[in-house]
Scaffold this motif. Structure first.
Motif, PDB file in Angstrom:
ATOM      1  N   VAL A 205       2.128   3.317   5.165  1.00  0.00           N
ATOM      2  CA  VAL A 205       1.259   3.076   4.009  1.00  0.00           C
ATOM      3  C   VAL A 205       0.515   4.386   3.697  1.00  0.00           C
ATOM      4  CG1 VAL A 205      -0.669   1.726   3.094  1.00  0.00           C
ATOM      5  CG2 VAL A 205       1.012   0.658   4.636  1.00  0.00           C
ATOM      6  N   VAL A 217      -0.700   3.396  -4.141  1.00  0.00           N
ATOM      7  CA  VAL A 217      -0.379   2.976  -2.767  1.00  0.00           C
ATOM      8  C   VAL A 217       1.137   2.978  -2.636  1.00  0.00           C
ATOM      9  CG1 VAL A 217      -0.744   1.195  -1.025  1.00  0.00           C
ATOM     10  CG2 VAL A 217      -2.363   1.410  -2.933  1.00  0.00           C
ATOM     11  N   TRP A 219       4.444   2.380   0.326  1.00  0.00           N
ATOM     12  CA  TRP A 219       4.749   1.888   1.675  1.00  0.00           C
ATOM     13  C   TRP A 219       6.228   1.540   1.780  1.00  0.00           C
ATOM     14  CZ3 TRP A 219       2.399  -0.926  -2.131  1.00  0.00           C
ATOM     15  CH2 TRP A 219       3.019  -2.124  -2.522  1.00  0.00           C
ATOM     16  N   TYR A 234       4.705  -8.579  -1.240  1.00  0.00           N
ATOM     17  CA  TYR A 234       3.654  -7.927  -0.458  1.00  0.00           C
ATOM     18  C   TYR A 234       2.288  -8.312  -1.009  1.00  0.00           C
ATOM     19  CZ  TYR A 234       7.468  -5.068   1.324  1.00  0.00           C
ATOM     20  OH  TYR A 234       8.633  -4.656   1.909  1.00  0.00           O
ATOM     21  N   GLN A 235       1.301  -8.305  -0.122  1.00  0.00           N
ATOM     22  CA  GLN A 235      -0.093  -8.467  -0.528  1.00  0.00           C
ATOM     23  C   GLN A 235      -0.797  -7.140  -0.241  1.00  0.00           C
ATOM     24  OE1 GLN A 235       1.409 -11.248   1.260  1.00  0.00           O
ATOM     25  NE2 GLN A 235       1.702 -11.910  -0.841  1.00  0.00           N
ATOM     26  N   VAL A 236      -1.339  -6.549  -1.281  1.00  0.00           N
ATOM     27  CA  VAL A 236      -2.063  -5.290  -1.115  1.00  0.00           C
ATOM     28  C   VAL A 236      -3.557  -5.605  -1.245  1.00  0.00           C
ATOM     29  CG1 VAL A 236      -2.437  -2.959  -2.004  1.00  0.00           C
ATOM     30  CG2 VAL A 236      -0.141  -4.007  -2.100  1.00  0.00           C
ATOM     31  N   TYR A 238      -7.564  -4.231  -1.115  1.00  0.00           N
ATOM     32  CA  TYR A 238      -8.356  -2.987  -1.203  1.00  0.00           C
ATOM     33  C   TYR A 238      -9.837  -3.346  -1.312  1.00  0.00           C
ATOM     34  CZ  TYR A 238      -8.633  -3.849  -6.266  1.00  0.00           C
ATOM     35  OH  TYR A 238      -8.867  -4.410  -7.499  1.00  0.00           O
ATOM     36  N   SER A 263       5.678   0.603  -4.292  1.00  0.00           N
ATOM     37  CA  SER A 263       4.415   1.243  -4.694  1.00  0.00           C
ATOM     38  C   SER A 263       3.642   0.359  -5.664  1.00  0.00           C
ATOM     39  CB  SER A 263       4.680   2.618  -5.317  1.00  0.00           C
ATOM     40  OG  SER A 263       5.264   2.457  -6.587  1.00  0.00           O
ATOM     41  N   VAL A 277      -7.440   0.451   2.153  1.00  0.00           N
ATOM     42  CA  VAL A 277      -6.293  -0.356   1.692  1.00  0.00           C
ATOM     43  C   VAL A 277      -5.484  -0.855   2.899  1.00  0.00           C
ATOM     44  CG1 VAL A 277      -4.135  -0.319   0.353  1.00  0.00           C
ATOM     45  CG2 VAL A 277      -6.150   0.942  -0.472  1.00  0.00           C
ATOM     46  N   VAL A 279      -1.834  -3.474   3.714  1.00  0.00           N
ATOM     47  CA  VAL A 279      -0.673  -4.133   3.088  1.00  0.00           C
ATOM     48  C   VAL A 279      -0.058  -5.111   4.081  1.00  0.00           C
ATOM     49  CG1 VAL A 279       1.484  -3.791   1.807  1.00  0.00           C
ATOM     50  CG2 VAL A 279      -0.224  -1.960   1.850  1.00  0.00           C
ATOM     51  N   SER A 290      -1.226  -7.329   9.043  1.00  0.00           N
ATOM     52  CA  SER A 290      -1.722  -6.280   8.153  1.00  0.00           C
ATOM     53  C   SER A 290      -1.427  -4.902   8.716  1.00  0.00           C
ATOM     54  CB  SER A 290      -3.241  -6.433   8.112  1.00  0.00           C
ATOM     55  OG  SER A 290      -3.670  -6.448   6.819  1.00  0.00           O
TER      56      SER A 290
END
Length: 307
Positions: A205, A217, A219, A234-236, A238, A263, A277, A279, A290
Motif C-alpha cells: 500500500v 492510494v 496497492w 477492497y475497502q479503503v 482514511y 488504485s 490509510v 486497505v 487490514s
C-alpha cells in the motif's frame, strides 16, 4: 458300508492360491469317492479342480485340489464314499478369503477448511475389516503427495478431513483393509472447499499526494495463497492522522479491476494535512485483515501549480 472317517468340517483358503481338501474313506474295497459342490458333481477333469486318490492299507484318501481358488469357490463341498455295502458322506465348508472390496464414498458436508465423508462398506473378503485408509490431495498434485489418514476404525462409516485450504479443489479416495490385504481404491471424489474471508491484507500500500486536496492510494492484492477465494473488491479507510486524534476511518468501497495494481484517488481532503490509510480485501465469504496504516500529507495551496 463305506465310512468317511476323517475330513475337515470347515477350512480356509486365500484367493488365488492352491487349496487341497482330503477325505479318508474306510471299508471294503473297491471304494469309489465322488466330490460334489452344492449338489453338483465335480468332474475331476475340469481345469481348476483335480481329484487324486491314494490307497493306504484299507483306507482310501481322496484329495480335491483347487488351483487357483476364486471367490465363487466359497461354499459347501461334499465327498461321498460308495462301496457295494452302502455309502457315507462328509460335508466341508470352504471359505475363500481375499482383500476386501473397496468402500463406496460420498460427501456429507463441505466447508471452507473441512470435508466430511461417509462411506458404505462392500464385501469384506470373508475376513473382518481391520480399518480404512483415507487419502486426500490437491487436484493438480499426484497421489504420492496425498495426505493419508490410516487405520480409521472399522466401526466407523464417516470421517472429516481437516486443515484443508479454502477455495481449493481436492481429490479424495479410500481403501479398506483386512488381514489378507488392502482393497483397490474406492471411487474418487473431486471436491472444492468453500471460500473463506482472506487471511492476508493487500500488499504494497503506497500513498502519493497529488494536490492540496487529493492523495492517490495504490496497492496490490493479498498473496495468492491467502486470498481464500476470488477477490471481489477492497475497502479503503482514511482518516486525519494526528497524535491526539483517534478518529474513525471513512471507508470507500471499490470493486476490483482484477489487475495486479489497484488504485483510488481520495478527494476533498484538507490542505497540508496528514492522512492515514488502510486497505482490506473482500471475497464472497467476507473481508480480510487490514494493511498496516500508512500516512501521507496533502500539499500546500498552490504547490501543485509548480509541477
Amino acid at each position: 458300508p463305506a465310512m468317511i472317517t476323517s475330513y475337515p468340517n470347515t477350512t480356509l483358503a486365500t484367493q488365488g492360491e492352491e487349496k487341497k481338501m482330503s477325505c479318508t474313506a474306510h471299508g471294503e474295497k473297491p471304494i469309489m469317492v465322488r466330490w460334489e459342490k452344492e449338489e453338483r458333481i465335480i468332474n475331476p477333469e475340469t481345469s481348476r479342480y483335480v481329484v487324486s486318490v491314494k490307497e493306504v492299507g484299507d483306507e482310501v484318501i481322496s484329495t480335491l485340489q483347487i488351483m487357483p481358488t476364486l471367490r465363487e469357490d466359497s461354499g459347501f463341498f461334499s465327498c461321498h464314499a460308495i462301496n457295494s455295502f452302502g455309502e457315507d458322506r462328509g460335508i466341508i465348508q470352504l471359505t475363500v478369503q481375499e482383500p476386501p472390496d473397496p468402500p463406496e464414498v460420498e460427501i456429507r458436508e463441505v466447508k471452507d477448511r473441512t470435508i466430511a465423508l461417509r462411506w458404505t462398506m462392500g464385501f469384506d473378503g470373508n475376513s473382518p475389516i481391520t480399518g480404512f485408509d483415507i487419502e486426500s490431495k490437491n487436484k493438480s498434485a499426484s497421489w504420492d503427495t496425498a495426505q493419508k489418514t490410516k487405520d480409521v476404525s472399522p466401526q466407523l462409516n464417516q470421517a472429516t478431513i481437516i486443515d484443508l485450504h479454502p477455495s481449493s479443489t481436492y481429490n479424495i479416495r479410500m481403501f479398506a483393509k483386512n488381514l489378507i490385504g488392502k482393497s483397490e481404491a474406492s471411487n474418487e471424489l473431486t471436491i472444492t472447499t468453500d471460500e473463506a474471508a482472506p487471511d492476508g491484507p493487500p500488499q504494497d500500500v503506497q500513498l502519493e499526494a497529488l494536490s492540496s486536496q487529493s492523495i492517490r492510494v495504490t496497492w496490490r492484492p493479498p498473496k495468492k495463497h491467502l486470498q481464500n477465494g476470488a477477490i471481489r473488491g477492497y475497502q479503503v479507510g482514511y482518516r486525519e492522522y494526528s497524535s491526539g486524534g483517534n478518529y474513525q476511518f471513512s471507508v470507500i468501497s471499490v470493486e476490483t479491476t482484477g489487475d495486479n495494481a489497484e488504485s483510488l484517488v481520495l478527494d476533498n481532503l484538507k490542505k497540508f494535512t496528514q492522512y492515514g490509510v488502510v486497505v482490506q480485501a473482500s471475497n464472497s465469504a467476507g473481508t480480510g485483515p487490514s494493511s498496516t496504516e500508512v500516512a501521507a500529507t496533502t500539499l500546500e495551496d498552490g504547490v501543485e501549480a509548480e509541477f
